[in-house]
Design an enzyme around this catalytic site. Structure first.
Site, PDB file in Angstrom:
ATOM      1  N   ASN A 149       0.807  -1.219   0.000  1.00 11.48           N
ATOM      2  CA  ASN A 149       0.000   0.000   0.000  1.00 11.48           C
ATOM      3  C   ASN A 149       0.845   1.276   0.000  1.00 11.48           C
ATOM      4  OD1 ASN A 149       0.143  -1.613   2.530  1.00 11.48           O
ATOM      5  ND2 ASN A 149      -0.246   0.372   3.475  1.00 11.48           N
ATOM      6  N   SER A 197     -10.964  -5.348  -1.098  1.00  9.62           N
ATOM      7  CA  SER A 197     -11.779  -4.314  -0.469  1.00  9.62           C
ATOM      8  C   SER A 197     -12.418  -3.425  -1.537  1.00  9.62           C
ATOM      9  CB  SER A 197     -10.890  -3.474   0.449  1.00  9.62           C
ATOM     10  OG  SER A 197     -11.631  -2.417   1.013  1.00  9.62           O
ATOM     11  N   HIS A 199     -13.741  -0.347  -1.546  1.00  3.92           N
ATOM     12  CA  HIS A 199     -13.523   1.100  -1.692  1.00  3.92           C
ATOM     13  C   HIS A 199     -12.203   1.451  -2.368  1.00  3.92           C
ATOM     14  CE1 HIS A 199     -10.723   2.119   1.742  1.00  3.92           C
ATOM     15  NE2 HIS A 199     -11.150   0.962   2.190  1.00  3.92           N
ATOM     16  N   THR A 235     -26.972 -10.345   8.111  1.00  4.52           N
ATOM     17  CA  THR A 235     -27.708 -10.005   6.887  1.00  4.52           C
ATOM     18  C   THR A 235     -26.781  -9.274   5.932  1.00  4.52           C
ATOM     19  OG1 THR A 235     -29.761  -9.907   8.121  1.00  4.52           O
ATOM     20  CG2 THR A 235     -29.724  -8.762   5.994  1.00  4.52           C
ATOM     21  N   CYS A 323       2.562  10.945  13.340  1.00  2.00           N
ATOM     22  CA  CYS A 323       3.012  11.670  14.516  1.00  2.00           C
ATOM     23  C   CYS A 323       2.488  10.944  15.743  1.00  2.00           C
ATOM     24  CB  CYS A 323       2.463  13.083  14.466  1.00  2.00           C
ATOM     25  SG  CYS A 323       3.455  14.198  15.435  1.00  2.00           S
TER      26      CYS A 323
HETATM   27  C1  LIG Z   1      -2.823  -3.691   1.702  1.00  3.59           C
HETATM   28  C2  LIG Z   1      -4.040  -3.343   2.487  1.00  3.59           C
HETATM   29  N1  LIG Z   1      -4.639  -4.286   3.232  1.00  3.59           N
HETATM   30  C3  LIG Z   1      -5.744  -4.027   3.941  1.00  3.59           C
HETATM   31  C4  LIG Z   1      -6.304  -2.785   3.964  1.00  3.59           C
HETATM   32  C5  LIG Z   1      -7.534  -2.546   4.775  1.00  3.59           C
HETATM   33  O1  LIG Z   1      -8.660  -2.398   3.955  1.00  3.59           O
HETATM   34  P1  LIG Z   1      -9.993  -1.706   4.517  1.00  3.59           P
HETATM   35  O2  LIG Z   1      -9.721  -0.236   4.552  1.00  3.59           O
HETATM   36  O3  LIG Z   1     -11.046  -2.064   3.532  1.00  3.59           O
HETATM   37  O4  LIG Z   1     -10.248  -2.283   5.862  1.00  3.59           O
HETATM   38  C6  LIG Z   1      -5.714  -1.753   3.216  1.00  3.59           C
HETATM   39  C7  LIG Z   1      -6.266  -0.382   3.253  1.00  3.59           C
HETATM   40  O5  LIG Z   1      -5.574   0.587   3.039  1.00  3.59           O
HETATM   41  C8  LIG Z   1      -4.550  -2.040   2.452  1.00  3.59           C
HETATM   42  O6  LIG Z   1      -3.950  -1.110   1.735  1.00  3.59           O
END
Ligand SMILES: Cc1ncc(COP(=O)(O)O)c(C=O)c1O
Length: 378
Positions: A149, A197, A199, A235, A323
């Site tokens: 990420n 995920s 979003h 649900t 921070c």
């Molecule tokens: C590599 C990775 N794993 C897991 C997550 C967590 O996903 P969520 O925000 O849907 O809980 C993120 C979110 O930034 C991510 O970048």
């Protein structure tokens, strides 16, 4: 306003929004109900399951819808640890995983599991020989991410999958940052459990999925009703599920073209920054990474000041530093890569996506020199 923080979250795709509106109006039924209102939405859930499965190369029956990537990671790791506790108490992961994996492993460590965190090299990659050597008869899971990420670095997932299959160890892959950006194929890459995920790929927040391949032994995290083939009670988030299905469908159609276009913008941004600020350093492997992500150390500058000034100019990016108790802590990912702490403290992540344009890159490159100059004078 310019948004270059797609790794944090992506805007909802307009077609996704359009597709889910009926599920907040007339299509309100519970998919478990056998009457017309339930039947009305059940089909939509199953269609979304098929679309999601098609994007990541598994059977629709192997998709378990969850609330987010973090839940998927928790379910994969805690669920496997619990189901295989009698077989062994050792889990292998890497030093650069998302906190959803790292802190779940830490929790299990406190419960008596032994955790191996594989180190990474300067480019953010693990050593396959170290993975081989770490596996013992006690190992019940290897959890390694697809794409990082912070840096976008892509692990050799198919090779990790092959090693795990050969050694008879389940493989969980956190593919939250990869799905929709690069081809992901659970079958071909021999991935047993895969987190994603919504979003991050144009669906709203609050929907995720865990792929649980046939034969994987896993205890549920949430107990209750028989939803999701007894794997995840509660649900269903019908609108979220429909959104994820639609976002997966769009990703299948647009991924290749989108990655190339955004990659062009990212490369131009990187080149421009290097020309403006020769002390800048790129973090992570140059080729083995997402085309959307640039993690750059502005050595000598503080990332948070840079981020704040960019924000004042309407540009949203992110820094890996946080921070805590008054001191600026640099990113654990960059620390694991051996990035010099001074460089890590000046690191900014630009993550681009669907709505970014050439004009956005031009604008960032126009405002950056003045900001850098101002911060250097401080
Ligand atoms: C590599 C990775 N794993 C897991 C997550 C967590 O996903 P969520 O925000 O849907 O809980 C993120 C979110 O930034 C991510 O970048």
């Amino acid at each position: 306003m310019i948004y270059m923080d797609y790794n944090a979250t992506a805007p909802v795709h307009p077609e996704v929004l359009e597709a889910i509106l009926p599920f907040y109006r007339e299509q309100f039924g519970n998919p478990s109900s056998i009457h017309w209102a339930g039947r009305m939405v059940k089909g939509a859930v199953e269609e979304a399951r098929e679309e999601t499965a098609a994007l990541v190369g598994c059977a629709p029956s192997e998709i378990v819808f969850t609330s987010c990537g973090s839940e998927s990671d928790n379910m994969a790791i805690k669920g496997t640890a619990s189901a295989l506790r009698n077989r062994g108490n050792h889990i292998i992961t890497t030093a650069v995983e998302h906190p959803a994996v790292l802190n779940t492993c830490l929790y299990l460590e406190h419960q008596g599991f032994r955790i191996t965190r594989l180190p990474v090299n300067r480019e953010g990659l693990i050593d396959m020989n170290e993975l081989q050597a770490a596996i013992t008869a006690e190992t019940v899971l290897v959890s390694a991410m697809f794409a990082n990420n912070e840096t976008g670095v892509i692990f050799p997932v198919a090779s990790i999958g092959a090693i795990c299959r050969e050694r008879g160890v389940p493989f969980h892959c956190d593919a939250v940052q990869a799905v929709g950006k690069v081809p992901v194929d659970c079958r071909g890459m021999e991935i047993g459990l895969l987190s994603l995920s919504g979003h991050k790929l144009g669906a709203p927040k609050g929907i995720g999925a865990l792929v649980v391949r046939k034969g994987m032994k896993l205890h549920p995290l949430i107990h209750g009703g028989a939803q999701e083939r007894n794997r995840r009670a509660g649900t269903e988030n019908v609108a979220g599920i429909v959104a994820l299905g639609k976002a997966c469908r769009i990703a299948r159609d647009e991924m290749a073209g989108g990655a190339a276009r955004v990659g062009g913008l990212r490369d131009r941004l990187e080149k421009g920054i290097m020309a403006l600020f020769p002390q800048a350093r790129l973090n992570g492997h140059r080729e083995k990474r997402l085309t959307t992500t640039a993690n750059i150390s502005f050595t000598g500058l503080e990332a948070d000041s840079l981020l704040l000034n960019l924000d004042l100019a309407g540009i949203a990016v992110s820094s890996g530093s946080a921070c805590s108790s008054g001191t600026l802590k640099s990113s654990p990912v960059l620390a694991a890569m051996g990035v010099d702490p001074a460089a890590a403290k000046g690191s900014i992540r630009f993550s681009l996506g669907r709505l970014n344009t050439d004009a956005d890159v031009d604008h960032v490159l126009r405002v950056l020199p003045e900001i850098i100059e101002r911060l250097q004078k401080k």
